[in-house]
Design an enzyme around this catalytic site. Sequence first.
Site, PDB file in Angstrom:
ATOM      1  N   TYR A 151       0.828  -1.188   0.000  1.00 20.95           N
ATOM      2  CA  TYR A 151       0.000   0.000   0.000  1.00 20.95           C
ATOM      3  C   TYR A 151       0.871   1.249   0.000  1.00 20.95           C
ATOM      4  O   TYR A 151       2.017   1.231   0.449  1.00 20.95           O
ATOM      5  CB  TYR A 151      -0.908   0.027   1.229  1.00 20.95           C
ATOM      6  CG  TYR A 151      -2.037  -0.964   1.186  1.00 20.95           C
ATOM      7  CD1 TYR A 151      -3.151  -0.727   0.386  1.00 20.95           C
ATOM      8  CD2 TYR A 151      -1.988  -2.141   1.925  1.00 20.95           C
ATOM      9  CE1 TYR A 151      -4.194  -1.634   0.339  1.00 20.95           C
ATOM     10  CE2 TYR A 151      -3.028  -3.058   1.880  1.00 20.95           C
ATOM     11  CZ  TYR A 151      -4.130  -2.799   1.078  1.00 20.95           C
ATOM     12  OH  TYR A 151      -5.162  -3.704   1.022  1.00 20.95           O
ATOM     13  N   LEU A 207      -0.686  -9.161  -4.739  1.00 21.57           N
ATOM     14  CA  LEU A 207      -1.930  -9.938  -4.624  1.00 21.57           C
ATOM     15  C   LEU A 207      -3.015  -9.092  -3.979  1.00 21.57           C
ATOM     16  O   LEU A 207      -4.039  -8.794  -4.576  1.00 21.57           O
ATOM     17  CB  LEU A 207      -1.660 -11.200  -3.805  1.00 21.57           C
ATOM     18  CG  LEU A 207      -2.889 -11.977  -3.313  1.00 21.57           C
ATOM     19  CD1 LEU A 207      -3.676 -12.537  -4.482  1.00 21.57           C
ATOM     20  CD2 LEU A 207      -2.483 -13.073  -2.332  1.00 21.57           C
ATOM     21  N   ASP A 208      -2.796  -8.712  -2.741  1.00 16.64           N
ATOM     22  CA  ASP A 208      -3.712  -7.893  -1.961  1.00 16.64           C
ATOM     23  C   ASP A 208      -2.860  -6.935  -1.133  1.00 16.64           C
ATOM     24  O   ASP A 208      -2.360  -7.329  -0.083  1.00 16.64           O
ATOM     25  CB  ASP A 208      -4.569  -8.783  -1.052  1.00 16.64           C
ATOM     26  CG  ASP A 208      -5.414  -7.998  -0.061  1.00 16.64           C
ATOM     27  OD1 ASP A 208      -5.508  -6.768  -0.194  1.00 16.64           O
ATOM     28  OD2 ASP A 208      -5.953  -8.619   0.866  1.00 16.64           O
ATOM     29  N   PRO A 209      -2.605  -5.728  -1.646  1.00 19.80           N
ATOM     30  CA  PRO A 209      -3.238  -5.081  -2.790  1.00 19.80           C
ATOM     31  C   PRO A 209      -2.581  -5.444  -4.130  1.00 19.80           C
ATOM     32  O   PRO A 209      -1.376  -5.675  -4.195  1.00 19.80           O
ATOM     33  CB  PRO A 209      -3.020  -3.597  -2.498  1.00 19.80           C
ATOM     34  CG  PRO A 209      -1.696  -3.571  -1.766  1.00 19.80           C
ATOM     35  CD  PRO A 209      -1.674  -4.815  -0.924  1.00 19.80           C
ATOM     36  N   ASP A 239      -6.512  -7.999  -6.348  1.00 19.57           N
ATOM     37  CA  ASP A 239      -7.853  -7.621  -5.860  1.00 19.57           C
ATOM     38  C   ASP A 239      -8.328  -6.331  -6.506  1.00 19.57           C
ATOM     39  O   ASP A 239      -9.507  -6.190  -6.864  1.00 19.57           O
ATOM     40  CB  ASP A 239      -7.855  -7.515  -4.334  1.00 19.57           C
ATOM     41  CG  ASP A 239      -6.872  -6.486  -3.793  1.00 19.57           C
ATOM     42  OD1 ASP A 239      -5.909  -6.123  -4.506  1.00 19.57           O
ATOM     43  OD2 ASP A 239      -7.049  -6.049  -2.639  1.00 19.57           O
TER      44      ASP A 239
END
Length: 387
Positions: free
Chosen positions: A108, A133-135, A138
């Site tokens: 992030y 992946l996340d973030p 997604d």
Amino acid sequence: MTDNAGRVPASGTVHWVGAGLSTGSGLTRLCDTADRVRLWHRTEGRAADALARLGLTGRAEPRAFTLTALTAELAPGDIVVSMLPAPEHAGILAACVRQRAHFACSSYVSQAVLDQVAAAAAAGLVVLTEAGLDPGIDHLFAHCLVGRARESIGGDTAASYSLTSYCGGVPAVPNDFRYRFSWAPAGVLGALRSPARYLMDGAETVAERPWEATRRHVVDGETFEVYPNRDSVPFVEQYGLPPAWKPRTFVRGTLRLEGWLRAWSAVFEELKTGDDARIAALAEELAAAYPTTDADRDRVVLAVSLDVRGGAGQSWSGSYLLDLVGDREESAMARCVSRPLALGVRHILDGSLPAGLNRAAGTAARSEEWLRELALEGLEFTLRVDQ
């Protein structure tokens, strides 16, 4: 020198900093694409061992990382990929700005990174973030779902919607604890100690203890448990949801195996009462008690769903599901983090990302392109649409 878009042209050299458990086949893809790759790790020997483990001996150059050593080797147009913990990114980005090198990470955007974006953009440099992946994936799923729903319902049509995005790395074979730690648990425990803000039943909601908002969530016929992440609300704007659509539910959260809430009850009691020193000690105890061994396989599940209902009776719903189990060659987490990040770096190399801040792909059209490219590279996921 800058190119026609005011961007410093990529030199063809990529510096991949860190060889932890999220470094996987994405690095191999970059060795196929970039003119030169250097892998920076704690020591040159460890970097060489990591390259050997990945089958990349002779295809990338091992280096012992210090910020000073990295800075000394940076040339204009180089790309630095930081796989270090998020607090390290700002220092590396500052070095990139000084040396006129591009920067990429999967984390992030921190305020410390954001504070340097203007200087990077003015220097013609790309700052790629939230591209894992996340973030990362997604975001791609969410942008694509919103784009498809806009085409079906219409962005100016009054409607209500529910968007949920849940991601988790879990054991492929469930254990009694319903979890295994593949790196230090401090981050997991820290997230659970942070309040979570999200939208539920049309209203902003705050869970001071996120695990207390855990609920059942069925994905492709399998029951999981999910709880909200720190702050979902800013992503309403980031995902481009039309102002004419009013949220019923908007939650970005973490996915765990069924039975997790019960299995972690003693941990939650500690989180309620423990001070920082006790929680740090607890993290070490959990890492020792529930490690991921070489015999264990991990599983990544990412489920993103959007349901839109128009006032005139129109409806649209769609969902993406990524469900991947690791193998001997590579963990599922390493594949899912490193592949999209490497794809983003390749877009810096080919000049298709503009100078300034980029978060994975920021539009539905670009997200569709990224997902097509990831699918061609063997990253499997499914899309279901009901109209």
